[in-house]
Design an enzyme around this catalytic site. Structure first.
Site, mmCIF file in Angstrom:
data_model
loop_
_atom_site.group_PDB
_atom_site.id
_atom_site.type_symbol
_atom_site.label_atom_id
_atom_site.label_comp_id
_atom_site.label_asym_id
_atom_site.label_seq_id
_atom_site.Cartn_x
_atom_site.Cartn_y
_atom_site.Cartn_z
ATOM 1 N N ASP A 11 -49.362 -4.683 -23.376
ATOM 2 C CA ASP A 11 -48.037 -4.278 -24.189
ATOM 3 C C ASP A 11 -46.948 -4.230 -23.293
ATOM 4 O O ASP A 11 -46.902 -4.235 -22.058
ATOM 5 C CB ASP A 11 -48.201 -2.737 -24.314
ATOM 6 C CG ASP A 11 -49.271 -2.322 -25.433
ATOM 7 O OD1 ASP A 11 -49.802 -3.320 -25.812
ATOM 8 O OD2 ASP A 11 -49.266 -1.132 -25.856
ATOM 9 N N ASP A 12 -45.843 -4.671 -23.697
ATOM 10 C CA ASP A 12 -44.416 -4.263 -23.416
ATOM 11 C C ASP A 12 -44.109 -5.534 -22.619
ATOM 12 O O ASP A 12 -42.780 -5.824 -22.281
ATOM 13 C CB ASP A 12 -44.355 -3.306 -22.265
ATOM 14 C CG ASP A 12 -44.607 -1.651 -22.836
ATOM 15 O OD1 ASP A 12 -44.962 -1.696 -24.260
ATOM 16 O OD2 ASP A 12 -44.512 -0.767 -22.307
ATOM 17 N N HIS A 21 -44.405 -5.228 -30.874
ATOM 18 C CA HIS A 21 -44.373 -3.906 -30.393
ATOM 19 C C HIS A 21 -43.057 -3.415 -30.454
ATOM 20 O O HIS A 21 -42.893 -2.259 -29.750
ATOM 21 C CB HIS A 21 -44.945 -4.056 -28.984
ATOM 22 C CG HIS A 21 -45.280 -2.673 -28.233
ATOM 23 N ND1 HIS A 21 -45.900 -1.732 -29.173
ATOM 24 C CD2 HIS A 21 -44.863 -2.208 -27.115
ATOM 25 C CE1 HIS A 21 -46.078 -0.585 -28.063
ATOM 26 N NE2 HIS A 21 -45.252 -0.881 -26.942
ATOM 27 N N HIS A 47 -38.513 -0.584 -28.135
ATOM 28 C CA HIS A 47 -39.627 0.590 -27.754
ATOM 29 C C HIS A 47 -39.139 1.703 -27.964
ATOM 30 O O HIS A 47 -39.392 2.650 -27.208
ATOM 31 C CB HIS A 47 -40.060 0.436 -26.202
ATOM 32 C CG HIS A 47 -41.437 0.697 -26.039
ATOM 33 N ND1 HIS A 47 -41.608 2.054 -25.776
ATOM 34 C CD2 HIS A 47 -42.529 -0.043 -25.696
ATOM 35 C CE1 HIS A 47 -43.043 2.074 -25.150
ATOM 36 N NE2 HIS A 47 -43.402 0.772 -25.288
ATOM 37 N N HIS A 93 -50.898 -2.624 -19.673
ATOM 38 C CA HIS A 93 -49.409 -3.290 -19.612
ATOM 39 C C HIS A 93 -49.160 -4.445 -18.591
ATOM 40 O O HIS A 93 -49.220 -4.144 -17.432
ATOM 41 C CB HIS A 93 -48.295 -2.105 -19.282
ATOM 42 C CG HIS A 93 -48.336 -0.979 -20.443
ATOM 43 N ND1 HIS A 93 -49.427 0.221 -20.203
ATOM 44 C CD2 HIS A 93 -47.881 -0.649 -21.581
ATOM 45 C CE1 HIS A 93 -49.298 1.039 -21.293
ATOM 46 N NE2 HIS A 93 -48.272 0.471 -22.078
HETATM 47 ZN ZN LIG Z 1 -45.261 -0.120 -25.200
#
Ligand SMILES: [Zn+2]
Length: 280
Positions: free
Chosen positions: A61-62, A112, A116, A207
């Protein structure tokens, strides 16, 4: 760069995470179990998938991170592992070539949100904008829209799941293995937590914006491969879903028609029985 990432991390990740721990966030890195059946949206939300085989999905993620994601992609290529990347839209817009590379190398790329936020606390239009801009940035990078989304912090309302699925066609993907790598516990802790908690059908959260996470991956891949796990993308995992067999009931009479279904050897179950399964 690091400072900026840290800032984003502090602002976006830490604070709400504690507040939301009781919601969809996986139980603190220890006992990850399938979430209880939620008949409200079978087939829309997944934190684990019941499969007949040692299949798992590694998710990151991210990102993309200009500095770290290329290293991760190199590692994945060395191990012939396909992963799923849940991208932050503004990072995708800054790094379209990395989005393209992820897709070109056979990984799944997914939404995603743009920046955020905690979607559960936003207006419908606010959420729509977050997802639309990110969808556009991903499409710009890889030439097509994603089919999955993961809400930041796992925070999303049942109503949002429904309209997002209807409007964007997205499935909502959570996780069942959380090494808490964002707390930067060190590569060996990340590796041990993942190796210990992964089971068939797991969706593993990590991540690709933390150096320690990337450092942990050679160990993670080695450990999971040694246990016989096979890595697929989240959409591939979902496509392999098989119905969860009913629990053996204590009733003495078992119907003769209820003969066990001989295991359908590696045959992906594309048609799911109408019975709600344990994925939520
Ligand atoms: Zn995230």
């Amino acid at each position: 760069m690091l400072i900026r990432r840290s800032f984003i991390f502090v602002v976006c990740c830490s604070l709400p995470l504690f507040a939301l721990r009781a919601a969809d966030d996986a139980p603190a890195g220890k006992k990850e179990k399938p979430a209880p059946t939620e008949a409200a949206d079978p087939g829309i939300t997944f934190d684990w998938v019941h499969v007949d085989g040692p299949y798992i999905a590694m998710t990151f993620d991210d990102g993309p991170s200009a500095k770290l994601t290329p290293k991760l992609l190199d590692l994945l290529a060395q191990h012939h592992i396909k992963a799923t990347f849940f991208l932050i839209g503004q990072n995708a817009a800054e790094n379209p070539e990395l989005v393209a590379r992820e897709a070109r190398e056979g990984h799944e790329v997914a939404n995603h949100s743009w920046s955020h936020p905690n979607l559960a606390k936003m207006s419908e239009d606010g959420v729509r904008g977050q997802l639309r801009k990110t969808d556009d940035a991903i499409k710009n990078g890889m030439g097509k829209s994603p089919t999955l989304m993961r809400p930041p912090y796992g925070s999303i309302t049942p109503h949002q799941k429904k309209w997002i699925h209807q409007e964007f066609g997205y499935k909502v993907v959570l996780w069942d293995v959380d090494p808490l790598d964002w707390r930067r516990p060190g590569p060996s802790a990340v590796c041990n937590r993942i190796a210990k908690n992964t089971r068939a059908g797991s969706i593993i959260l990590a991540h690709d914006i933390h150096p320690g996470t990337i450092e942990a991956m050679p160990c993670v891949f080695k450990e999971l491969e040694a246990k016989g796990f096979k890595f697929v993308t989240v959409s591939e995992l979902i496509a392999m879903q098989t119905p969860i067999p009913p629990k053996p009931s204590p009733s003495p009479k078992s119907s003769p028609t209820a003969k066990s279904s001989g295991s359908p050897k590696s045959q992906p179950a594309t048609s799911i029985s109408p019975t709600p399964t344990a994925q939520q």
